[in-house]
Write a protein that holds these residues in place. Structure first.
Motif, mmCIF file in Angstrom:
data_model
loop_
_atom_site.group_PDB
_atom_site.id
_atom_site.type_symbol
_atom_site.label_atom_id
_atom_site.label_comp_id
_atom_site.label_asym_id
_atom_site.label_seq_id
_atom_site.Cartn_x
_atom_site.Cartn_y
_atom_site.Cartn_z
ATOM 1 N N UNK A 23 68.361 8.275 45.262
ATOM 2 C CA UNK A 23 67.115 8.678 44.609
ATOM 3 C C UNK A 23 67.239 10.079 44.023
ATOM 4 N N UNK A 24 67.872 10.954 44.759
ATOM 5 C CA UNK A 24 68.064 12.325 44.280
ATOM 6 C C UNK A 24 68.918 12.337 43.016
ATOM 7 N N UNK A 25 69.978 11.553 43.003
ATOM 8 C CA UNK A 25 70.865 11.498 41.825
ATOM 9 C C UNK A 25 70.136 10.968 40.605
ATOM 10 N N UNK A 26 69.192 10.037 40.831
ATOM 11 C CA UNK A 26 68.447 9.460 39.719
ATOM 12 C C UNK A 26 67.257 10.318 39.299
ATOM 13 N N UNK A 27 66.976 11.355 40.070
ATOM 14 C CA UNK A 27 65.862 12.236 39.739
ATOM 15 C C UNK A 27 64.510 11.713 40.198
ATOM 16 N N UNK A 28 64.517 10.838 41.189
ATOM 17 C CA UNK A 28 63.256 10.290 41.711
ATOM 18 C C UNK A 28 62.606 11.274 42.670
ATOM 19 N N UNK A 29 61.294 11.341 42.618
ATOM 20 C CA UNK A 29 60.567 12.137 43.605
ATOM 21 C C UNK A 29 60.457 11.330 44.895
ATOM 22 N N UNK A 30 60.084 11.993 45.973
ATOM 23 C CA UNK A 30 59.904 11.279 47.237
ATOM 24 C C UNK A 30 58.789 10.251 47.125
ATOM 25 N N UNK A 31 57.739 10.587 46.391
ATOM 26 C CA UNK A 31 56.641 9.633 46.204
ATOM 27 C C UNK A 31 57.096 8.404 45.421
ATOM 28 N N UNK A 32 57.922 8.613 44.409
ATOM 29 C CA UNK A 32 58.436 7.481 43.642
ATOM 30 C C UNK A 32 59.315 6.594 44.516
ATOM 31 N N UNK A 33 60.159 7.206 45.330
ATOM 32 C CA UNK A 33 61.014 6.426 46.222
ATOM 33 C C UNK A 33 60.176 5.646 47.226
#
Length: 120
Positions: A23-33
């Motif tokens: 998720x971090x590599x894709x630029x996702x926020x914790x809420x998005x994940x």
């Protein structure tokens, strides 16, 4: 010698850490994940395990596969991976970052990036 339950706990912890990294590599926020995995909060992932055979585990594995394919396609260029996720894509008919927030869209993006990777 490890017991089966110790091995299972370790696998669940590894999956949780792997999906957080993806998720971090894709630029996702914790809420998005959290939305993608259908869980209340990602903060629980840092202290809990994620069962690979659960619905959340399967979603996590799919997200990890997307990350692996994008990594291979971009030569590990995280900025390009995040760029791909945030911009409208005519071939997937939406913005990948938004598409992956439901099961159908997650499958669409996985099929797309793995299809591209197979052509290389």
């Amino acid at each position: 010698m490890r017991t089966t339950s110790e091995k299972t706990v370790k696998q669940r912890m590894i999956l949780a850490k792997a999906v957080l990294a993806a998720a971090e590599r894709l630029g996702l926020t914790q809420d998005q994940l959290a939305l993608i995995l259908s869980i209340d909060s990602v903060k629980t992932l840092t202290s809990l395990e994620l069962d690979p055979t659960s619905k959340q585990g399967e979603l996590a594995l799919t997200l990890i596969r997307i990350t692996i394919s994008l990594d291979a396609l971009t030569g590990g260029d995280t900025a390009w991976m995040q760029h791909f996720m945030k911009l409208p894509n005519k071939l997937t008919a939406d913005i990948p970052m938004e598409q992956i927030q439901n099961t159908q869209g997650l499958a669409t993006i996985l099929q797309f990036v793995e299809g591209l990777q197979a052509k290389l």
